[in-house]
Write a protein that holds these residues in place. Sequence first.
Motif: not given
Length: 261
Positions: A1-9
């Motif tokens: 699972m690659a590093a990622q970013q969204d609004k809440s997490l």
Amino acid sequence: MAAQQDKSLIIEQRGKLLIVKFNRPKKKNAMDDTIYKTLPNIFREAAKDDNITVVALTGVGEFYSSGNDLTRSIAIQEEDTDLDGLMSRKKFMILDFIRSFYTFPKLLVAVVNGPCFGVAATTAALCDIIYCSNTAYFCTPFVKLGICAEGGSSYTFPKILGKSKAMEMLLCNHKLTADEALKFNFVSEIFQINEIDKIWSKLIEFSKLPIGALRTTKELIQNIDKNELEKAILNEADALQQRWYTNEFFEAINSYFNSKL
């Protein structure tokens, strides 16, 4: 699972350790619908990923999480919509969220970096291990908000804390300090907030454990409480849905926001 970013997490992977951070610091990391819907999917993906052994939850900033985003409760009052349908969808969203914690088959750890409220505290109790900072405390102000115990806490809190301390927390808005949490075996260890990297190093070592043996042992432990925990969560969800319709709930929420003005 690659590093990622969204609004809440925010999601970050270090070897076989997956770190998931609640990322709403301006809202004290209150849990919005995005978190309720996204986190269970993260757990499901991590359960299938051979490159992940440990998942750890923590918060961005000074809070772990202030629990449910109460601004949504005010919005519900103001919406011209199918209230019954909305409440039903909300109930099943919460059930999926809660179940995703206690059904997760790998090692699940809460790294509580600061204050931890409501559903954040009850789901932390569903994790396998809790580490908390010296700045953390746990609070479940359900009765004060006109609602009821949730997240399995009607079962897990008395089991972990004993009846008296559990009642003090669930009924009387008691704030469980980090020292109390360690004394009552709610957490495994207290860390200094400026030394959190020591916890990440420890979890990276845990992530090197044989995954098959880890999963088998965890399943043996999970099966002991599974039926009672599921029963408690279903009963709480039904009771919570009923509480959402009461004047006590709406008055408590309005009083909460008026006190913030």
